[in-house]
Scaffold this active site. Structure first.
Site, mmCIF file in Angstrom:
data_model
loop_
_atom_site.group_PDB
_atom_site.id
_atom_site.type_symbol
_atom_site.label_atom_id
_atom_site.label_comp_id
_atom_site.label_asym_id
_atom_site.label_seq_id
_atom_site.Cartn_x
_atom_site.Cartn_y
_atom_site.Cartn_z
ATOM 1 N N SER A 184 -31.381 13.462 -9.853
ATOM 2 C CA SER A 184 -31.126 12.132 -9.272
ATOM 3 C C SER A 184 -31.335 12.116 -7.763
ATOM 4 C CB SER A 184 -29.692 11.681 -9.569
ATOM 5 O OG SER A 184 -29.493 11.593 -10.946
ATOM 6 N N GLY A 238 -10.554 9.657 -2.359
ATOM 7 C CA GLY A 238 -11.031 9.368 -1.006
ATOM 8 C C GLY A 238 -11.607 10.589 -0.305
ATOM 9 N N SER A 239 -12.511 10.307 0.635
ATOM 10 C CA SER A 239 -13.212 11.365 1.355
ATOM 11 C C SER A 239 -12.273 12.277 2.133
ATOM 12 C CB SER A 239 -14.197 10.713 2.331
ATOM 13 O OG SER A 239 -13.483 9.819 3.169
ATOM 14 N N ASP A 255 0.821 -1.197 0.000
ATOM 15 C CA ASP A 255 0.000 0.000 0.000
ATOM 16 C C ASP A 255 0.857 1.249 0.000
ATOM 17 O OD1 ASP A 255 -2.214 1.811 0.883
ATOM 18 O OD2 ASP A 255 -1.085 1.745 2.762
ATOM 19 N N ALA A 258 -2.233 10.097 5.231
ATOM 20 C CA ALA A 258 -1.179 11.068 4.943
ATOM 21 C C ALA A 258 -1.489 12.408 5.612
ATOM 22 C CB ALA A 258 -1.038 11.241 3.437
ATOM 23 N N CYS A 261 -8.940 12.638 1.376
ATOM 24 C CA CYS A 261 -7.718 12.830 0.577
ATOM 25 C C CYS A 261 -7.593 14.272 0.101
ATOM 26 C CB CYS A 261 -7.750 11.968 -0.674
ATOM 27 S SG CYS A 261 -7.967 10.248 -0.349
ATOM 28 N N GLU A 282 -1.221 15.160 2.867
ATOM 29 C CA GLU A 282 -2.071 14.932 1.685
ATOM 30 C C GLU A 282 -3.394 14.308 2.127
ATOM 31 O OE1 GLU A 282 -0.210 13.018 -1.681
ATOM 32 O OE2 GLU A 282 1.652 14.119 -1.318
ATOM 33 N N GLY A 299 -11.715 4.077 -2.735
ATOM 34 C CA GLY A 299 -11.945 5.478 -2.377
ATOM 35 C C GLY A 299 -13.074 6.132 -3.149
HETATM 36 P P1 XMP Z 1 -12.989 6.771 1.301
HETATM 37 O O1 XMP Z 1 -13.555 7.754 0.332
HETATM 38 O O2 XMP Z 1 -13.677 5.454 1.227
HETATM 39 O O3 XMP Z 1 -11.484 6.535 0.824
HETATM 40 O O4 XMP Z 1 -12.941 7.304 2.692
HETATM 41 C C1 XMP Z 1 -10.616 5.672 1.477
HETATM 42 C C2 XMP Z 1 -9.282 5.644 0.763
HETATM 43 O O5 XMP Z 1 -8.635 6.898 0.776
HETATM 44 C C3 XMP Z 1 -7.221 6.704 0.615
HETATM 45 N N1 XMP Z 1 -6.526 7.489 1.630
HETATM 46 C C4 XMP Z 1 -5.870 8.639 1.394
HETATM 47 N N2 XMP Z 1 -5.648 9.311 0.252
HETATM 48 N N3 XMP Z 1 -4.489 10.992 1.467
HETATM 49 C C5 XMP Z 1 -4.948 10.497 0.275
HETATM 50 O O6 XMP Z 1 -4.756 11.125 -0.770
HETATM 51 C C6 XMP Z 1 -4.668 10.371 2.651
HETATM 52 O O7 XMP Z 1 -4.255 10.852 3.698
HETATM 53 C C7 XMP Z 1 -5.392 9.130 2.611
HETATM 54 N N4 XMP Z 1 -5.746 8.238 3.580
HETATM 55 C C8 XMP Z 1 -6.437 7.254 2.950
HETATM 56 C C9 XMP Z 1 -6.960 5.225 0.765
HETATM 57 O O8 XMP Z 1 -6.741 4.693 -0.516
HETATM 58 C C10 XMP Z 1 -8.247 4.727 1.398
HETATM 59 O O9 XMP Z 1 -8.499 3.359 1.183
#
Ligand code: XMP
Length: 486
Positions: free
Chosen positions: A478, A303-304, A249, A392, A306, A423, A342
């Site tokens: 929608s 991701g939410s 990962d 991150a 990210c 990030e 994500g």
């Molecule tokens: P969701 O949208 O389901 O996404 O909450 C989860 C995924 O987000 C990624 N992830 C990150 N991406 N900075 C990023 O750009 C981060 O700090 C970070 N933390 C998690 C990761 O792929 C996760 O499964």
């Protein structure tokens, strides 16, 4: 420099066009899928390897419901191994390597181990691991002398009823019932202890008919690793502890060091199931597939939590990323699954991700609010929330340092926190109760989605899927509109 002629699309940019459907009941559809070429899930859902999402409790709940959880890597190797062991011991009709002690151990020692390990019985073995006795809480409960050896109270060798390694769950159930036993040790031809089957474990197993299990009936679980040299040892320890797959990962998986790591892991652990990522392009998926990955994790910045796209300017809208990555895997001539990681906000997004080419979806914040996610519940204005943070994010980097200590070169130096360029962000999500309930809603959406797609299976959905690009007006239409929500 080049600018692609095609637009990058994400979930909200499209809808699936309904198809003539042979599905009369949504119960007729099959949601099972391949996570990797050797791991079949009953529902295509994976909980993310984030420290606010997946530790043992979440992984247990996910596997019981038919999905899987990936234990995050932001802990010591020892802690991560313990997490894997907890999942592996949670269920399964046979416990491998049950707790055992020599016959010279005292009753007091047996009592102490049972209390510490929270088990109701221990195996007694000779120096060469041969099963010679069995001691349970009942045997020692009212023993007059706790310094006496357990050989005085244990079930004696000639009274032990045991089973061979190839016993089935049904045979074990029959034996346990016939002899009114609670514990059935499993031994090899030489009498060496191999495992233990308990009545409790069989009961638990029957309670979760959808559980995703390995050949011993233990719940399946994945574990994340990084790309540092030390991660080879981490990988070995995790596989030895029973991890069913490793998820390599890193945020930018289309990188030389990631490709190198896949090759090294492949060479050292030829039988391991290896997921690699994250990528968001045809070339990225192609290269990881060619390097030997068993599944490709797709998603750069959707991701939410990210902020990669904001901070770096890089990323590909997730629907296009999944579609391009599927094309990359195909170009590599490898039939390996895509995991869409994500950006899934609602069940419809999941259906779209699967329809466009993913075999499963990984979610973070969807599960971070669940009871089984790590972390405490906080109350704000009378409402319950749980914390979710990007791996991150600054908070995650600080947490990592606290856990791993200064020996980890990849961790930031505490004095240099202002030099960290995060990030990801830290946030709260509403408390959502048990993950089982959240999964029920998601899977319910998928059942209906398959029916609208005229498909009994996810593969059929992919074959028949036709997307239509929509406008902001279409998106507005929608959602619920022109009414006040009660
Ligand atoms: P969701 O949208 O389901 O996404 O909450 C989860 C995924 O987000 C990624 N992830 C990150 N991406 N900075 C990023 O750009 C981060 O700090 C970070 N933390 C998690 C990761 O792929 C996760 O499964």
């Amino acid at each position: 420099m080049k600018i692609r002629a095609t637009k990058g699309l994400t979930f909200d940019d499209v809808l699936l066009v309904p198809k003539k459907s042979p599905v009369s009941s949504r119960k007729d559809v099959d949601t099972s899928t391949w996570l990797t070429p050797r791991i079949r899930l009953r529902i295509p859902i994976v909980s993310a390897n984030m420290d606010t999402v997946t530790e043992a409790e979440m992984a247990i709940a996910m596997a019981r419901a038919g999905g899987i959880g990936i234990i995050h890597r932001f802990m010591t190797v020892k802690q991560q191994v313990q997490q894997i062991r907890r999942v592996k011991r949670a269920e399964g009709f046979m416990v491998e390597r049950p707790y055992a002690l020599p016959q010279s151990a005292s009753i007091a020692q047996a009592q102490q181990i049972m209390t510490q390990r929270d088990v109701g019985g221990l195996m007694v073995v000779s120096e060469d691991e041969e099963l010679i006795g069995l001691v349970t809480q009942r045997d020692i409960l009212l023993a007059p002398n706790s310094s006496a050896p357990i050989s005085a109270v244990m079930t004696q060798p000639e009274q032990i009823i045991s089973a061979g390694a190839d016993i089935t769950m049904e045979e074990a159930r029959r034996l346990l019932h016939k002899h009114r036993l609670e514990k059935l040790p499993v031994v090899d031809e030489d009498g060496s202890l191999l495992g233990l089957i308990t009545a409790q474990d069989i009961l638990k197993h029957n309670r979760h008919p959808n559980a995703v299990t390995d050949n011993s009936g233990r719940l399946r679980v994945g574990a994340a690793i990084g790309v540092q040299a030390a991660d080879m040892q981490r990988a070995e320890a995790l596989l030895n502890a029973g991890a069913d797959l490793l998820v390599l990962d890193i945020a930018h998986g289309h990188a030389d060091h990631c490709i190198e790591m896949i090759k090294n892991l492949r060479a050292k652990f030829p039988d391991a199931q290896l997921v690699a990522g994250n990528v968001a392009s045809k070339e990225g998926a192609y290269d990881l597939a060619m390097a030997g990955a068993d599944a490709i994790k797709v998603g750069v910045g959707p991701g939410s939590i990210c902020t990669t796209r904001i901070v770096t300017g890089f990323g590909v809208p997730q629907l296009t990323a999944i579609m391009d990555s599927a094309a990359g895997v195909k170009a590599a001539g490898r039939k390996i699954p895509i995991i869409a990681d994500g950006g899934i906000k609602i069940s419809g997004d999941m259906v779209k991700a699967l329809a466009v080419g993913a075999s499963s979806v990984m979610m973070g914040s969807m599960f971070a609010g669940c009871e089984e996610a790590p972390g405490a519940t906080v109350i704000r204005n009378g409402q319950k929330f749980k914390v979710v943070r990007g791996m991150a994010s600054l908070g995650a980097a600080m947490g990592r340092k606290a856990v791993e200590g200064p020996q980890d070169e990849s961790a930031e130096d505490p004095e240099d926190w202002d030099k960290v360029v995060p990030e990801g962000i830290e946030a709260v999500v509403p408390y959502r109760g048990n993950v089982e309930e959240v999964l029920y809603q998601l899977v319910g959406g998928l059942w209906s989605g398959l029916s609208y797609g005229g498909a009994f299976t996810i593969e059929e959905l992919q074959e028949k899927a036709e997307f239509i690009q929509i406008t902001p007006a279409g998106l507005r239409e929608s959602r619920s509109h022109d009414v006040s929500k009660v």
